[in-house]
Write a protein that holds these residues in place. Sequence first.
Motif, PDB file in Angstrom:
ATOM      1  N   ILE A 223      43.186  46.068  50.075  1.00 41.69           N
ATOM      2  CA  ILE A 223      43.319  46.208  49.112  1.00 41.69           C
ATOM      3  C   ILE A 223      43.237  46.356  48.479  1.00 41.69           C
ATOM      4  O   ILE A 223      41.535  46.378  48.097  1.00 41.69           O
ATOM      5  CB  ILE A 223      44.285  44.827  48.937  1.00 41.69           C
ATOM      6  CG1 ILE A 223      45.370  43.682  49.420  1.00 41.69           C
ATOM      7  CG2 ILE A 223      44.650  45.092  46.844  1.00 41.69           C
ATOM      8  CD1 ILE A 223      45.970  42.617  49.011  1.00 41.69           C
ATOM      9  N   ASN A 224      43.186  47.394  47.731  1.00 41.42           N
ATOM     10  CA  ASN A 224      42.483  48.538  46.532  1.00 41.42           C
ATOM     11  C   ASN A 224      43.702  49.583  45.167  1.00 41.42           C
ATOM     12  O   ASN A 224      42.985  50.166  45.050  1.00 41.42           O
ATOM     13  CB  ASN A 224      42.247  49.770  47.288  1.00 41.42           C
ATOM     14  CG  ASN A 224      43.043  51.129  48.186  1.00 41.42           C
ATOM     15  OD1 ASN A 224      44.011  50.411  48.040  1.00 41.42           O
ATOM     16  ND2 ASN A 224      42.513  51.907  48.455  1.00 41.42           N
ATOM     17  N   THR A 225      44.516  48.358  45.443  1.00 43.51           N
ATOM     18  CA  THR A 225      45.555  48.933  44.182  1.00 43.51           C
ATOM     19  C   THR A 225      45.836  47.579  43.162  1.00 43.51           C
ATOM     20  O   THR A 225      46.071  46.809  43.837  1.00 43.51           O
ATOM     21  CB  THR A 225      46.721  50.146  44.585  1.00 43.51           C
ATOM     22  OG1 THR A 225      47.280  48.495  45.852  1.00 43.51           O
ATOM     23  CG2 THR A 225      46.825  50.809  45.962  1.00 43.51           C
ATOM     24  N   PRO A 226      46.136  47.898  41.987  1.00 43.36           N
ATOM     25  CA  PRO A 226      46.144  47.490  40.643  1.00 43.36           C
ATOM     26  C   PRO A 226      46.730  46.240  41.042  1.00 43.36           C
ATOM     27  O   PRO A 226      46.325  44.940  40.974  1.00 43.36           O
ATOM     28  CB  PRO A 226      46.541  47.969  39.320  1.00 43.36           C
ATOM     29  CG  PRO A 226      47.202  48.919  40.051  1.00 43.36           C
ATOM     30  CD  PRO A 226      45.908  49.550  41.292  1.00 43.36           C
ATOM     31  N   VAL A 227      48.162  46.348  41.361  1.00 40.73           N
ATOM     32  CA  VAL A 227      48.918  44.535  41.421  1.00 40.73           C
ATOM     33  C   VAL A 227      48.526  43.950  42.204  1.00 40.73           C
ATOM     34  O   VAL A 227      48.710  42.647  42.119  1.00 40.73           O
ATOM     35  CB  VAL A 227      50.300  44.925  41.072  1.00 40.73           C
ATOM     36  CG1 VAL A 227      50.995  43.530  41.527  1.00 40.73           C
ATOM     37  CG2 VAL A 227      50.889  45.998  40.094  1.00 40.73           C
ATOM     38  N   LEU A 228      48.599  44.305  43.593  1.00 37.57           N
ATOM     39  CA  LEU A 228      48.213  43.604  44.731  1.00 37.57           C
ATOM     40  C   LEU A 228      46.631  42.910  44.573  1.00 37.57           C
ATOM     41  O   LEU A 228      46.343  41.920  45.161  1.00 37.57           O
ATOM     42  CB  LEU A 228      48.287  44.115  46.157  1.00 37.57           C
ATOM     43  CG  LEU A 228      49.985  44.870  46.627  1.00 37.57           C
ATOM     44  CD1 LEU A 228      50.107  45.376  48.083  1.00 37.57           C
ATOM     45  CD2 LEU A 228      50.798  43.857  46.627  1.00 37.57           C
ATOM     46  N   PHE A 229      45.889  43.981  44.391  1.00 41.33           N
ATOM     47  CA  PHE A 229      44.719  42.783  43.490  1.00 41.33           C
ATOM     48  C   PHE A 229      43.996  42.021  42.974  1.00 41.33           C
ATOM     49  O   PHE A 229      44.241  40.748  43.833  1.00 41.33           O
ATOM     50  CB  PHE A 229      43.675  44.185  43.463  1.00 41.33           C
ATOM     51  CG  PHE A 229      42.432  43.650  43.209  1.00 41.33           C
ATOM     52  CD1 PHE A 229      40.913  43.574  44.110  1.00 41.33           C
ATOM     53  CD2 PHE A 229      41.875  43.305  42.087  1.00 41.33           C
ATOM     54  CE1 PHE A 229      40.012  43.852  44.443  1.00 41.33           C
ATOM     55  CE2 PHE A 229      40.557  42.740  42.053  1.00 41.33           C
ATOM     56  CZ  PHE A 229      39.259  42.876  43.102  1.00 41.33           C
ATOM     57  N   ALA A 230      45.555  42.110  41.515  1.00 39.80           N
ATOM     58  CA  ALA A 230      45.148  40.736  40.638  1.00 39.80           C
ATOM     59  C   ALA A 230      46.339  39.677  41.701  1.00 39.80           C
ATOM     60  O   ALA A 230      45.294  38.420  41.040  1.00 39.80           O
ATOM     61  CB  ALA A 230      45.997  41.567  39.794  1.00 39.80           C
ATOM     62  N   LEU A 231      47.251  40.033  41.923  1.00 40.16           N
ATOM     63  CA  LEU A 231      47.614  38.931  43.351  1.00 40.16           C
ATOM     64  C   LEU A 231      46.514  38.467  44.000  1.00 40.16           C
ATOM     65  O   LEU A 231      46.947  36.757  44.337  1.00 40.16           O
ATOM     66  CB  LEU A 231      49.365  39.284  42.903  1.00 40.16           C
ATOM     67  CG  LEU A 231      50.268  40.101  42.901  1.00 40.16           C
ATOM     68  CD1 LEU A 231      51.060  40.607  43.403  1.00 40.16           C
ATOM     69  CD2 LEU A 231      50.862  38.682  41.705  1.00 40.16           C
ATOM     70  N   TYR A 232      46.361  39.056  44.718  1.00 40.85           N
ATOM     71  CA  TYR A 232      45.366  38.308  45.770  1.00 40.85           C
ATOM     72  C   TYR A 232      44.187  37.144  44.950  1.00 40.85           C
ATOM     73  O   TYR A 232      43.716  36.895  45.643  1.00 40.85           O
ATOM     74  CB  TYR A 232      44.894  39.987  46.440  1.00 40.85           C
ATOM     75  CG  TYR A 232      43.897  39.315  47.814  1.00 40.85           C
ATOM     76  CD1 TYR A 232      43.897  37.825  48.493  1.00 40.85           C
ATOM     77  CD2 TYR A 232      42.323  39.712  48.136  1.00 40.85           C
ATOM     78  CE1 TYR A 232      43.180  38.313  49.713  1.00 40.85           C
ATOM     79  CE2 TYR A 232      41.501  39.488  49.088  1.00 40.85           C
ATOM     80  CZ  TYR A 232      42.202  38.512  49.751  1.00 40.85           C
ATOM     81  OH  TYR A 232      41.270  37.967  50.584  1.00 40.85           O
ATOM     82  N   LYS A 233      43.651  37.833  43.989  1.00 50.36           N
ATOM     83  CA  LYS A 233      42.295  37.467  43.489  1.00 50.36           C
ATOM     84  C   LYS A 233      42.769  36.132  42.399  1.00 50.36           C
ATOM     85  O   LYS A 233      42.473  34.837  42.449  1.00 50.36           O
ATOM     86  CB  LYS A 233      41.366  38.016  42.773  1.00 50.36           C
ATOM     87  CG  LYS A 233      41.028  39.699  42.620  1.00 50.36           C
ATOM     88  CD  LYS A 233      40.254  39.117  44.014  1.00 50.36           C
ATOM     89  CE  LYS A 233      39.506  40.165  44.443  1.00 50.36           C
ATOM     90  NZ  LYS A 233      38.014  39.916  45.349  1.00 50.36           N
ATOM     91  N   LYS A 234      44.055  36.199  42.346  1.00 50.87           N
ATOM     92  CA  LYS A 234      44.538  34.910  41.524  1.00 50.87           C
ATOM     93  C   LYS A 234      44.940  33.841  43.058  1.00 50.87           C
ATOM     94  O   LYS A 234      44.896  32.680  42.834  1.00 50.87           O
ATOM     95  CB  LYS A 234      46.409  35.024  41.347  1.00 50.87           C
ATOM     96  CG  LYS A 234      47.021  34.196  40.519  1.00 50.87           C
ATOM     97  CD  LYS A 234      48.305  33.712  40.861  1.00 50.87           C
ATOM     98  CE  LYS A 234      48.490  33.089  40.028  1.00 50.87           C
ATOM     99  NZ  LYS A 234      50.245  32.458  41.099  1.00 50.87           N
ATOM    100  N   LEU A 235      45.417  34.211  43.409  1.00 55.85           N
ATOM    101  CA  LEU A 235      45.839  33.216  45.414  1.00 55.85           C
ATOM    102  C   LEU A 235      44.283  32.542  46.060  1.00 55.85           C
ATOM    103  O   LEU A 235      44.429  31.762  46.271  1.00 55.85           O
ATOM    104  CB  LEU A 235      46.208  34.380  46.434  1.00 55.85           C
ATOM    105  CG  LEU A 235      46.500  33.937  47.365  1.00 55.85           C
ATOM    106  CD1 LEU A 235      47.999  32.426  47.714  1.00 55.85           C
ATOM    107  CD2 LEU A 235      46.500  34.737  48.941  1.00 55.85           C
ATOM    108  N   GLU A 236      43.274  34.054  45.983  1.00 55.79           N
ATOM    109  CA  GLU A 236      42.169  33.824  45.707  1.00 55.79           C
ATOM    110  C   GLU A 236      41.229  32.424  44.875  1.00 55.79           C
ATOM    111  O   GLU A 236      41.039  31.098  44.907  1.00 55.79           O
ATOM    112  CB  GLU A 236      40.879  34.311  45.974  1.00 55.79           C
ATOM    113  CG  GLU A 236      41.632  35.233  47.088  1.00 55.79           C
ATOM    114  CD  GLU A 236      40.313  35.928  47.381  1.00 55.79           C
ATOM    115  OE1 GLU A 236      39.398  36.372  49.081  1.00 55.79           O
ATOM    116  OE2 GLU A 236      39.412  36.629  46.601  1.00 55.79           O
ATOM    117  N   ASN A 237      41.143  32.661  43.494  1.00 57.40           N
ATOM    118  CA  ASN A 237      40.751  32.150  42.957  1.00 57.40           C
ATOM    119  C   ASN A 237      41.738  31.153  41.587  1.00 57.40           C
ATOM    120  O   ASN A 237      40.734  30.348  41.303  1.00 57.40           O
ATOM    121  CB  ASN A 237      39.760  33.439  41.382  1.00 57.40           C
ATOM    122  CG  ASN A 237      39.283  33.946  42.825  1.00 57.40           C
ATOM    123  OD1 ASN A 237      38.456  33.382  43.308  1.00 57.40           O
ATOM    124  ND2 ASN A 237      39.763  35.257  41.942  1.00 57.40           N
TER     125      ASN A 237
END
Length: 347
Positions: free
Chosen positions: A295-309
Amino acid sequence: MNEIIAKSYRTAGIPIDSEIMQKREKCIVKYVDEIFDEEHIAELVKLFFEKKCDQKFLDSFIGIFAEEDNLFADDQVNELQVLAGIVLNQICDYEDVDELFKMEVYANSYVFIGRTPILEDVYHNIHQTYEKITAENRDNIIFEYRDIPQMSKDVSFEVDEGQVYEISGEDTNKFISMIDKINELCMFINKNYGDLMNKNKILYENTELLWWLQTGFSNDKQKAYSELLDKQAAILAGKDLAEIVQYKPGPYLAKNLLYRALAEHGRNKYLFKEYIDICDDNIIETLINGKGDKINTPVLFALYKKLENGEGNWIKAFEKNFGSSELEYVCTEIAYQMYLECLLLKW
């Protein structure tokens, strides 16, 4: 290409003489024809918008121009942006589906987070060429059943059962001709079959899209989009549309489909972080499906980091990589960006 280079440099306010222009043109042609790889697109677009990119790629890109001009250096940041833009413009001319799709996703992603391209014409050319190929793939679905060409009689002969037959040089040539003709027929049949399968795939996909528009239903929430909050519907509609689409590069004017699907959600704007925090973790986990490293695009990056953190704790990582999480968007802007990013992750 001289005219394109001269116009691009003038637009960026960079002086250039005819000698330097010839050197730049030679290097651009060499890069596009001999060096460019589809995997370079993300870094080229990043350089075009951000004035920076992966250092290894940047060193390689600078080296191409330094070979012709020993005064060319890595501190010519604005010129590197312009050169990346000219390269992207040249790549558009090939109208390669995979390359154009990636250029559209990455270019749209930077505009989405508020970046302005140094050359507006290049950005518009990427978008318009992408729309052109999506239209061409959908507008001309005609089934043309062409006859298989018959094998020439002069390459066929009969041998009676039990007959001893000595193969002459002329016979060998006939066998070779026959094998060549069989290969031609195989290629012809394979092409016809491939065309037929692609057209059937598009027709099936069109049917699925019509059904999706008619029902306006989210399988994840088991509710119609109209029953969901604006912020929920935007993320889910973009994801759902991407799940339906199987045929590259996607349907023509996909944004219009999302406008229709989200018609009841109006034009209210919400902060980017609100869209992210409201998305359920189980939906994100299913969507990412172990592909977080890609993942290197804004929306999915934000969602992925939200899932992690966790809720709100993703913002610092996002802002370090992409910028402010306080930008406001209407539902369709989020939905379209989500759609593009999900397709990129899938393909």
